[in-house]
Design a protein around this motif. Structure first.
Motif, PDB file in Angstrom:
ATOM      1  N   ILE A 397       0.814  -1.218   0.000  1.00  0.00           N
ATOM      2  CA  ILE A 397       0.000   0.000   0.000  1.00  0.00           C
ATOM      3  C   ILE A 397       0.847   1.267   0.000  1.00  0.00           C
ATOM      4  O   ILE A 397       0.323   2.361   0.212  1.00  0.00           O
ATOM      5  CB  ILE A 397      -0.982   0.016   1.192  1.00  0.00           C
ATOM      6  CG1 ILE A 397      -0.245  -0.007   2.532  1.00  0.00           C
ATOM      7  CG2 ILE A 397      -1.952  -1.154   1.090  1.00  0.00           C
ATOM      8  CD1 ILE A 397      -1.171   0.188   3.738  1.00  0.00           C
ATOM      9  N   GLU A 398       2.151   1.138  -0.283  1.00  0.00           N
ATOM     10  CA  GLU A 398       3.058   2.291  -0.313  1.00  0.00           C
ATOM     11  C   GLU A 398       3.549   2.481  -1.747  1.00  0.00           C
ATOM     12  O   GLU A 398       4.438   1.767  -2.212  1.00  0.00           O
ATOM     13  CB  GLU A 398       4.227   2.049   0.640  1.00  0.00           C
ATOM     14  CG  GLU A 398       3.789   1.905   2.092  1.00  0.00           C
ATOM     15  CD  GLU A 398       4.884   1.361   2.991  1.00  0.00           C
ATOM     16  OE1 GLU A 398       5.927   0.901   2.449  1.00  0.00           O
ATOM     17  OE2 GLU A 398       4.711   1.378   4.222  1.00  0.00           O
ATOM     18  N   ALA A 407      -5.466   1.947  -3.924  1.00  0.00           N
ATOM     19  CA  ALA A 407      -5.879   0.768  -4.706  1.00  0.00           C
ATOM     20  C   ALA A 407      -4.648   0.123  -5.326  1.00  0.00           C
ATOM     21  O   ALA A 407      -4.426   0.210  -6.536  1.00  0.00           O
ATOM     22  CB  ALA A 407      -6.887   1.160  -5.781  1.00  0.00           C
ATOM     23  N   PRO A 408      -3.850  -0.553  -4.518  1.00  0.00           N
ATOM     24  CA  PRO A 408      -2.621  -1.142  -5.053  1.00  0.00           C
ATOM     25  C   PRO A 408      -2.913  -2.218  -6.088  1.00  0.00           C
ATOM     26  O   PRO A 408      -3.896  -2.951  -5.986  1.00  0.00           O
ATOM     27  CB  PRO A 408      -1.949  -1.734  -3.810  1.00  0.00           C
ATOM     28  CG  PRO A 408      -3.059  -1.948  -2.829  1.00  0.00           C
ATOM     29  CD  PRO A 408      -4.035  -0.839  -3.081  1.00  0.00           C
ATOM     30  N   PHE A 412      -3.966  -9.480  -5.106  1.00  0.00           N
ATOM     31  CA  PHE A 412      -4.302 -10.450  -4.076  1.00  0.00           C
ATOM     32  C   PHE A 412      -4.713  -9.710  -2.800  1.00  0.00           C
ATOM     33  O   PHE A 412      -4.418  -8.529  -2.628  1.00  0.00           O
ATOM     34  CB  PHE A 412      -3.102 -11.354  -3.741  1.00  0.00           C
ATOM     35  CG  PHE A 412      -2.513 -12.082  -4.900  1.00  0.00           C
ATOM     36  CD1 PHE A 412      -3.081 -13.275  -5.339  1.00  0.00           C
ATOM     37  CD2 PHE A 412      -1.392 -11.604  -5.552  1.00  0.00           C
ATOM     38  CE1 PHE A 412      -2.536 -13.962  -6.416  1.00  0.00           C
ATOM     39  CE2 PHE A 412      -0.840 -12.282  -6.628  1.00  0.00           C
ATOM     40  CZ  PHE A 412      -1.423 -13.471  -7.065  1.00  0.00           C
ATOM     41  N   ALA A 413      -5.383 -10.429  -1.896  1.00  0.00           N
ATOM     42  CA  ALA A 413      -5.596  -9.974  -0.514  1.00  0.00           C
ATOM     43  C   ALA A 413      -6.199  -8.576  -0.446  1.00  0.00           C
ATOM     44  O   ALA A 413      -5.790  -7.748   0.369  1.00  0.00           O
ATOM     45  CB  ALA A 413      -4.279 -10.017   0.269  1.00  0.00           C
ATOM     46  N   GLY A 414      -7.202  -8.317  -1.278  1.00  0.00           N
ATOM     47  CA  GLY A 414      -7.767  -6.974  -1.345  1.00  0.00           C
ATOM     48  C   GLY A 414      -8.395  -6.505  -0.047  1.00  0.00           C
ATOM     49  O   GLY A 414      -8.326  -5.321   0.291  1.00  0.00           O
ATOM     50  N   ALA A 418      -6.824  -3.338   2.236  1.00  0.00           N
ATOM     51  CA  ALA A 418      -7.718  -2.241   2.616  1.00  0.00           C
ATOM     52  C   ALA A 418      -7.713  -2.041   4.123  1.00  0.00           C
ATOM     53  O   ALA A 418      -7.704  -0.906   4.618  1.00  0.00           O
ATOM     54  CB  ALA A 418      -9.139  -2.534   2.124  1.00  0.00           C
ATOM     55  N   ALA A 419      -7.727  -3.139   4.872  1.00  0.00           N
ATOM     56  CA  ALA A 419      -7.690  -3.034   6.332  1.00  0.00           C
ATOM     57  C   ALA A 419      -6.374  -2.437   6.808  1.00  0.00           C
ATOM     58  O   ALA A 419      -6.351  -1.630   7.753  1.00  0.00           O
ATOM     59  CB  ALA A 419      -7.897  -4.412   6.952  1.00  0.00           C
TER      60      ALA A 419
END
Length: 469
Positions: A397-398, A407-408, A412-414, A418-419
């Motif tokens: 997310i960076e 919105a990377p 995977f692991a959306g 987000a969390a």
């Protein structure tokens, strides 16, 4: 159309003094024991009609002259009961209107589940229907069950369902604010609202950026109730309709987007439960409310926003707007101490792929909160499932050009990413985030097709353990 005041219906038990008919509840392996309760003639009637005691199966019992003297409902097998929550209340649809009382050897927990499920079956969304509903089969509150608590949970659930079910034409940011203010007013809570361009002046730039394209002004709302006890802060996503913005959704993806304020609706339903039951907490509820629509001044892909917390966010998808407005809201929540911080949002499709529509996945690193929620989910007949704040995905997310990416392109692991994004803004050791769905795709016992609350009853049951009440 009915009066627009919320909730539209009030769940109720039969009056304690009302004459009631017995509803004999029997498991499928205990049919032989039933004759002693209902008599040999009635037992023979069950045999002749092929009654097997399947979960929710019903037979009405005729008396002399054909008068109705009661009914028998199947309690099925333990496996059937595990597979179908509130399964017994399938029987309600087959019962004539009037008062009924449970007869049978149910445990206290089973009686409580039946009572709650029976109340939830009363829900109808009739605001736009001219047809009138008929009478209801009402349950006399079973012995050992706290009627006031059951009613409070059902009323909170009805509020949540009404808010989500109401279409966006009648549930925009202004109407959600009116419902929020009405809720606070009914319980003497203090409500404040920041709207429109004042969001920029008062430090909510991401809420403003997401909602500025709509003619229905964005806003952030706060409710405070209670003067003593531990501090509980609830934050709910209030996207009253989500077109996806300039990253426009296809029509199939837009069909359910009136429910994108399901997080707001759920924390409001939970707040009603807490206030109606008079829990000894200092409650704070924060709801950012926006419409995400298309216009010339809409948020654009690759825009970079500076959040209330000071973190910069590259917008790589305008359809990942919920985490933006929650970012400002969570930062605001964290500016004063609280004992527990909870956010709820219809945030990601990835959560639905992972656990389906029935489960509310949640994220939390506090073992005590997790244990309390697991127990609360069972007690409240409100299933939740823990997913991990997986630290290894923090780098995803960076984006490099800014502190965070909304919105990377990880693929995977959306729900987890987000969390993790939200956790950067919450920055609280006792934080739980729920990625809910807020919708039942088809009719189920106690859960008609359409809006549904998720996680609120689990939280309500868990609060005493989580907050030492």
């Amino acid at each position: 159309m009915t009066d627009a005041s919320l909730p539209y219906l009030t769940p109720r038990f039969a009056h304690a003094d009302a004459p009631s008919l017995p509803l004999y509840v029997v498991a499928s392996d205990a049919l032989a024991d039933l004759a002693g309760q209902i008599g040999p003639e009635a037992a023979a009637w069950l045999t002749v009609t092929g009654f097997k005691g399947d979960l929710g199966e019903v037979r009405l019992l005729p008396g002399a002259g054909g008068a109705l003297v009661g009914a028998v409902a199947g309690f099925g097998t333990p496996k059937a009961r595990r597979r179908l929550r509130f399964g017994l209340v399938k029987a309600v649809a087959a019962l004539p209107a009037g008062a009924w009382r449970i007869e049978g050897g149910l445990s206290r927990a089973e009686r409580a589940e039946v009572a709650l499920g029976w109340l939830l079956t009363q829900y109808r969304f009739g605001r736009y229907r001219s047809a009138k509903e008929g009478g209801l089969a009402l349950l006399a509150c079973p012995d050992g069950v706290d009627a006031a608590r059951m009613i409070a949970m059902a009323r909170g659930e009805f509020l949540t369902r009404d808010l989500i079910n109401t279409p966006a034409q009648d549930m925009g940011p202004g109407e959600l604010e009116a419902a929020f203010a009405d809720l606070g007013g009914r319980f003497g809570a203090a409500v404040t609202v920041v709207r429109g361009d004042d969001l920029l002046a008062q430090g909510f730039p991401m809420v403003h950026a997401v909602g500025r394209a709509s003619p229905r002004a964005p806003r952030i709302m706060e409710m405070r109730w209670g003067s003593a006890g531990p501090a509980l802060t609830l934050v709910g996503k209030g996207v009253c309709f989500d077109t996806g913005g300039l990253n426009l959704k296809p029509s199939s993806g837009m069909n359910l987007m009136k429910k994108d304020m399901g997080g707001a609706a759920t924390v409001m339903g939970l707040a009603q439960m807490i206030m109606e039951l008079g829990l000894a907490v200092r409650l704070r509820v924060i709801v950012p409310a926006v419409e995400n629509v298309v216009a010339g001044n809409a948020l654009k892909p690759k825009d970079i926003l500076t959040s209330r917390k000071g973190l910069t966010v590259e917008v790589n998808d305008t359809d990942a707007e919920g985490r933006l407005i929650l970012g400002d809201a969570l930062a605001w929540a964290g500016e004063e101490p609280c004992d527990l911080l909870v956010s709820m949002a219809t945030l990601t499709g990835a959560a639905r792929v992972a656990v389906g529509p029935d489960l509310a996945p949640y994220y939390c690193d506090d073992a005590g909160i997790v244990a309390a929620l697991e127990a609360g989910a069972v007690a409240g007949c409100d299933p939740v499932w823990r997913l991990p704040f997986h630290d290894a995905y923090e780098a995803v997310i960076e984006p490099g050009i800014a502190d965070l990416d909304n919105a990377p392109g990880f693929g995977f692991a959306g729900s987890i990413t987000a969390a993790l994004f939200l956790r950067r803004f919450a920055d609280h050791p006792r934080y739980a985030h729920f990625d809910i769905y807020g919708h039942t795709p088809s009719d189920a016992p106690g859960r008609p097709k359409g809006a549904v609350g998720q996680g609120a009853r689990a939280l309500l049951h868990a609060l005493p353990a989580m907050l030492g009440l």
